[in-house]
Write a protein that holds these residues in place. Sequence first.
Motif, PDB file in Angstrom:
ATOM      1  N   UNK A  36       0.834  -1.199   0.000  1.00 21.66           N
ATOM      2  CA  UNK A  36       0.000   0.000   0.000  1.00 21.66           C
ATOM      3  C   UNK A  36       0.873   1.256   0.000  1.00 21.66           C
ATOM      4  N   UNK A  37       1.956   1.228   0.758  1.00 28.37           N
ATOM      5  CA  UNK A  37       2.879   2.366   0.799  1.00 28.37           C
ATOM      6  C   UNK A  37       3.506   2.585  -0.578  1.00 28.37           C
ATOM      7  N   UNK A  38       3.917   1.505  -1.234  1.00 30.28           N
ATOM      8  CA  UNK A  38       4.499   1.608  -2.575  1.00 30.28           C
ATOM      9  C   UNK A  38       3.475   2.156  -3.562  1.00 30.28           C
ATOM     10  N   UNK A  39       2.261   1.630  -3.542  1.00 32.78           N
ATOM     11  CA  UNK A  39       1.212   2.086  -4.462  1.00 32.78           C
ATOM     12  C   UNK A  39       0.868   3.543  -4.205  1.00 32.78           C
ATOM     13  N   UNK A  40       0.796   3.939  -2.940  1.00 28.72           N
ATOM     14  CA  UNK A  40       0.495   5.323  -2.597  1.00 28.72           C
ATOM     15  C   UNK A  40       1.560   6.272  -3.112  1.00 28.72           C
ATOM     16  N   UNK A  41       2.830   5.890  -2.939  1.00 26.39           N
ATOM     17  CA  UNK A  41       3.936   6.726  -3.404  1.00 26.39           C
ATOM     18  C   UNK A  41       3.881   6.883  -4.927  1.00 26.39           C
ATOM     19  N   UNK A  42       3.659   5.790  -5.643  1.00 30.42           N
ATOM     20  CA  UNK A  42       3.594   5.873  -7.099  1.00 30.42           C
ATOM     21  C   UNK A  42       2.358   6.643  -7.555  1.00 30.42           C
ATOM     22  N   UNK A  43       1.259   6.506  -6.812  1.00 35.09           N
ATOM     23  CA  UNK A  43       0.056   7.267  -7.121  1.00 35.09           C
ATOM     24  C   UNK A  43       0.275   8.762  -6.961  1.00 35.09           C
ATOM     25  N   UNK A  44       1.197   9.132  -6.065  1.00 31.69           N
ATOM     26  CA  UNK A  44       1.543  10.542  -5.840  1.00 31.69           C
ATOM     27  C   UNK A  44       2.632  11.022  -6.793  1.00 31.69           C
ATOM     28  N   UNK A  47       8.860   7.859  -7.573  1.00 31.49           N
ATOM     29  CA  UNK A  47       9.473   6.589  -7.956  1.00 31.49           C
ATOM     30  C   UNK A  47       9.737   5.803  -6.681  1.00 31.49           C
ATOM     31  N   UNK A  48       9.810   4.476  -6.795  1.00 30.44           N
ATOM     32  CA  UNK A  48      10.076   3.619  -5.639  1.00 30.44           C
ATOM     33  C   UNK A  48      11.362   2.851  -5.904  1.00 30.44           C
ATOM     34  N   UNK A  49      12.338   2.986  -4.996  1.00 29.69           N
ATOM     35  CA  UNK A  49      13.618   2.292  -5.140  1.00 29.69           C
ATOM     36  C   UNK A  49      13.806   1.365  -3.953  1.00 29.69           C
ATOM     37  N   UNK A  50      14.081   0.094  -4.248  1.00 32.69           N
ATOM     38  CA  UNK A  50      14.370  -0.900  -3.222  1.00 32.69           C
ATOM     39  C   UNK A  50      15.811  -1.336  -3.439  1.00 32.69           C
ATOM     40  N   UNK A  51      16.684  -0.903  -2.553  1.00 36.98           N
ATOM     41  CA  UNK A  51      18.114  -1.153  -2.702  1.00 36.98           C
ATOM     42  C   UNK A  51      18.397  -2.647  -2.835  1.00 36.98           C
ATOM     43  N   UNK A  52      19.211  -3.006  -3.816  1.00 41.23           N
ATOM     44  CA  UNK A  52      19.560  -4.403  -4.046  1.00 41.23           C
ATOM     45  C   UNK A  52      18.524  -5.175  -4.839  1.00 41.23           C
ATOM     46  N   UNK A  53      17.391  -4.544  -5.133  1.00 37.13           N
ATOM     47  CA  UNK A  53      16.338  -5.206  -5.891  1.00 37.13           C
ATOM     48  C   UNK A  53      16.068  -4.472  -7.201  1.00 37.13           C
ATOM     49  N   UNK A  55      14.208  -0.531  -9.119  1.00 34.41           N
ATOM     50  CA  UNK A  55      13.432   0.700  -9.022  1.00 34.41           C
ATOM     51  C   UNK A  55      12.193   0.625  -9.903  1.00 34.41           C
ATOM     52  N   UNK A  56      11.092   1.119  -9.372  1.00 33.99           N
ATOM     53  CA  UNK A  56       9.865   1.291 -10.128  1.00 33.99           C
ATOM     54  C   UNK A  56       9.843   2.757 -10.528  1.00 33.99           C
ATOM     55  N   UNK A  57       9.942   3.033 -11.820  1.00 30.96           N
ATOM     56  CA  UNK A  57      10.106   4.391 -12.318  1.00 30.96           C
ATOM     57  C   UNK A  57       8.879   4.790 -13.131  1.00 30.96           C
ATOM     58  N   UNK A  58       8.354   5.983 -12.841  1.00 26.47           N
ATOM     59  CA  UNK A  58       7.219   6.516 -13.586  1.00 26.47           C
ATOM     60  C   UNK A  58       7.724   7.385 -14.723  1.00 26.47           C
ATOM     61  N   UNK A  59       7.099   7.245 -15.887  1.00 29.21           N
ATOM     62  CA  UNK A  59       7.460   8.059 -17.057  1.00 29.21           C
ATOM     63  C   UNK A  59       6.191   8.611 -17.669  1.00 29.21           C
ATOM     64  N   UNK A  60       6.278   9.841 -18.124  1.00 30.18           N
ATOM     65  CA  UNK A  60       5.155  10.442 -18.841  1.00 30.18           C
ATOM     66  C   UNK A  60       5.427  10.320 -20.332  1.00 30.18           C
ATOM     67  N   UNK A  61       4.484   9.718 -21.046  1.00 30.35           N
ATOM     68  CA  UNK A  61       4.606   9.585 -22.495  1.00 30.35           C
ATOM     69  C   UNK A  61       3.754  10.658 -23.155  1.00 30.35           C
ATOM     70  N   UNK A  62       4.288  11.264 -24.192  1.00 32.13           N
ATOM     71  CA  UNK A  62       3.571  12.306 -24.915  1.00 32.13           C
ATOM     72  C   UNK A  62       2.599  11.687 -25.910  1.00 32.13           C
ATOM     73  N   UNK A  63       1.692  12.521 -26.388  1.00 28.57           N
ATOM     74  CA  UNK A  63       0.769  12.058 -27.423  1.00 28.57           C
ATOM     75  C   UNK A  63       1.561  11.745 -28.684  1.00 28.57           C
ATOM     76  N   UNK A  83       4.546   2.934 -15.859  1.00 29.46           N
ATOM     77  CA  UNK A  83       5.510   2.511 -14.858  1.00 29.46           C
ATOM     78  C   UNK A  83       6.432   1.473 -15.480  1.00 29.46           C
ATOM     79  N   UNK A  84       7.722   1.621 -15.233  1.00 34.86           N
ATOM     80  CA  UNK A  84       8.686   0.627 -15.691  1.00 34.86           C
ATOM     81  C   UNK A  84       9.465   0.131 -14.483  1.00 34.86           C
ATOM     82  N   UNK A  85      10.064  -1.040 -14.621  1.00 35.39           N
ATOM     83  CA  UNK A  85      10.899  -1.595 -13.557  1.00 35.39           C
ATOM     84  C   UNK A  85      12.311  -1.725 -14.076  1.00 35.39           C
ATOM     85  N   UNK A  86      13.253  -1.231 -13.300  1.00 39.35           N
ATOM     86  CA  UNK A  86      14.664  -1.373 -13.631  1.00 39.35           C
ATOM     87  C   UNK A  86      15.316  -2.203 -12.528  1.00 39.35           C
TER      88      UNK A  86
END
Length: 99
Positions: A36-44, A47-53, A55-63, A83-86
């Motif tokens: 829930x904390x991860x989803x809330x952060x991404x909803x706001x 990006x969410x980074x989990x060290x050693x695992x 990052x969930x990165x948000x990107x805005x795509x243009x039309x 959202x992408x995962x690296x």
Amino acid sequence: MRSVGTLTRADLAETINHKMGLSRAESLDLVEDILAKMCGAMGDGENVKISGFGSFVLRDKKERIGRNPKTGVEVPITPRRVMTFRASHKLKERIANAS
């Protein structure tokens, strides 16, 4: 212990239950709170980074203009946020050496 081919919330809760000694309900609540904390952060927009695992990165795509592959008709694709995962280098190395 694990579902075949898929790690689930229940699997994570069971691992916490065995390793930490929390009750199953407490373990499941902990997993739900983390997600829930991860989803809330991404909803706001964070990006969410989990060290050693990784990052969930948000990107805005243009039309942009896309094309229907079946008919060839051009259609506008609306702008959106994706959202992408690296994966971290540690995770990539662990996966490469698991073979």
